[in-house]
Write a protein that holds these residues in place. Sequence first.
Motif, PDB file in Angstrom:
ATOM      1  N   PRO A 113       0.899  -1.208   0.051  1.00  0.00           N
ATOM      2  CA  PRO A 113      -0.073   0.005  -0.015  1.00  0.00           C
ATOM      3  C   PRO A 113       0.866   1.341   0.123  1.00  0.00           C
ATOM      4  CG  PRO A 113       0.352  -0.767   2.084  1.00  0.00           C
ATOM      5  CD  PRO A 113       0.772  -2.054   1.246  1.00  0.00           C
ATOM      6  N   ALA A 114       0.278   2.395  -0.403  1.00  0.00           N
ATOM      7  CA  ALA A 114       1.053   3.649  -0.550  1.00  0.00           C
ATOM      8  C   ALA A 114       1.468   3.750   1.005  1.00  0.00           C
ATOM      9  CB  ALA A 114       0.190   4.841  -1.062  1.00  0.00           C
ATOM     10  N   PRO A 115       2.740   4.539   1.444  1.00  0.00           N
ATOM     11  CA  PRO A 115       3.243   4.811   2.705  1.00  0.00           C
ATOM     12  C   PRO A 115       2.540   5.933   3.173  1.00  0.00           C
ATOM     13  CG  PRO A 115       4.851   5.383   1.009  1.00  0.00           C
ATOM     14  CD  PRO A 115       3.685   4.720   0.298  1.00  0.00           C
ATOM     15  N   PRO A 116       2.334   6.146   4.445  1.00  0.00           N
ATOM     16  CA  PRO A 116       1.505   7.479   5.085  1.00  0.00           C
ATOM     17  C   PRO A 116       2.232   8.704   4.553  1.00  0.00           C
ATOM     18  CG  PRO A 116       1.881   5.874   6.862  1.00  0.00           C
ATOM     19  CD  PRO A 116       2.516   5.164   5.543  1.00  0.00           C
ATOM     20  N   ILE A 117       3.539   8.756   4.199  1.00  0.00           N
ATOM     21  CA  ILE A 117       4.329  10.200   3.826  1.00  0.00           C
ATOM     22  C   ILE A 117       3.785  10.385   2.303  1.00  0.00           C
ATOM     23  CG2 ILE A 117       6.314   8.695   2.662  1.00  0.00           C
ATOM     24  CD1 ILE A 117       7.990  11.076   3.829  1.00  0.00           C
ATOM     25  N   ALA A 118       3.374   9.418   1.532  1.00  0.00           N
ATOM     26  CA  ALA A 118       2.674   9.688   0.232  1.00  0.00           C
ATOM     27  C   ALA A 118       1.213  10.392   0.403  1.00  0.00           C
ATOM     28  CB  ALA A 118       2.551   8.214  -0.517  1.00  0.00           C
ATOM     29  N   ARG A 119       0.687   9.796   1.379  1.00  0.00           N
ATOM     30  CA  ARG A 119      -0.493  10.523   1.570  1.00  0.00           C
ATOM     31  C   ARG A 119      -0.322  12.174   2.099  1.00  0.00           C
ATOM     32  NH1 ARG A 119      -3.608  11.626   6.078  1.00  0.00           N
ATOM     33  NH2 ARG A 119      -6.156  11.604   6.013  1.00  0.00           N
ATOM     34  N   LYS A 212      -0.186  10.034  -9.395  1.00  0.00           N
ATOM     35  CA  LYS A 212       1.186   9.506  -9.309  1.00  0.00           C
ATOM     36  C   LYS A 212       2.433  10.798  -9.625  1.00  0.00           C
ATOM     37  CE  LYS A 212       3.817   6.019  -9.698  1.00  0.00           C
ATOM     38  NZ  LYS A 212       3.736   4.981 -11.265  1.00  0.00           N
ATOM     39  N   GLN A 213       2.009  11.672 -10.389  1.00  0.00           N
ATOM     40  CA  GLN A 213       3.069  12.621 -10.464  1.00  0.00           C
ATOM     41  C   GLN A 213       3.166  13.411  -9.150  1.00  0.00           C
ATOM     42  OE1 GLN A 213       1.446  15.284 -13.632  1.00  0.00           O
ATOM     43  NE2 GLN A 213       2.426  14.307 -15.201  1.00  0.00           N
ATOM     44  N   VAL A 214       2.248  13.751  -8.433  1.00  0.00           N
ATOM     45  CA  VAL A 214       2.412  14.252  -7.122  1.00  0.00           C
ATOM     46  C   VAL A 214       3.050  13.513  -6.090  1.00  0.00           C
ATOM     47  CG1 VAL A 214       1.455  15.583  -5.375  1.00  0.00           C
ATOM     48  CG2 VAL A 214       0.795  16.157  -7.672  1.00  0.00           C
TER      49      VAL A 214
END
Length: 280
Positions: A113-119, A212-214
């Motif tokens: 899953p996407a990590p918290p930092i990505a959120r 995805k870009q951000v």
Amino acid sequence: MEFVSRRQPRTAWIAWLDSWVADVRVQGLTINTIEAWWYEVSHFAIFSRKDHDGILGIDVVAYLGRGVSNAGMRVGRNALASFSRWAVRTKRLSHDFMTDVPRIKRDKHKQLPAPPIARDLGLSSTDWRVRLMVMLAADAGLRRREICQVRTNDVIEDAMGPSLVVHGKGEKDRIVPLTDLLATEIRSRPKGWLFPGEHGHLCPDTVYRLVKQVTGWSPHLFRRRFATDLWHATCDVAEVQALLGHESLATTQQYIFSCTEDNRKAMKSLDRYRYHAYEG
């Protein structure tokens, strides 16, 4: 002309697409599947810059390999295979251009899953669309196709708080509770499509590209973040299944990521249980 609010391919493709859509409609496919397939074939027509009678397998391979997920490639291949079979069956084409296109195996590996930092990156974006897209995926578990179809009046309110009517796969709506922050963000936008585009609402590929870009992570992996966090919070896989809109519990289990630390906690719980059950 089918789906007039969406971006249309070159004129030479339109009559063929309309006849093909009429054919698959008779087959009993849901409107969401038909629209998703129509989008894939029309987008391929724009991408390839060719007329329908000049398509080759290498054109399809180039389209499928443009950088979408495994699931996205499978949807694209299924749509184009249906279109090509129809064109051959109705004698519009003399050959099936999908013959040399390799099959795409279903991805059976659990994706991280996407990590918290990505959120956090998504929520700090200066583009309000990215902020809302990340919140809808990570905090409400929406698919990217569901994200682009959200309308501002899909937010409803009851005694328990705000929720969102999600227009899911197979024409199956579901109700997903929202945080007050996300509900307020959606309601603050102008009435109509939450993410308006040139031809109605934004397309799923645009949702994918912006997020995805951000953040560096796809919307689908934020949906997996939602599933994993919800599982850890509730330990109720049936609840996760309902909120994700899955028909199969096995599919939901593929979304739940357990790390080594989780497994170690489970083993320690087993040890405690055995100590009290057998030796206590």
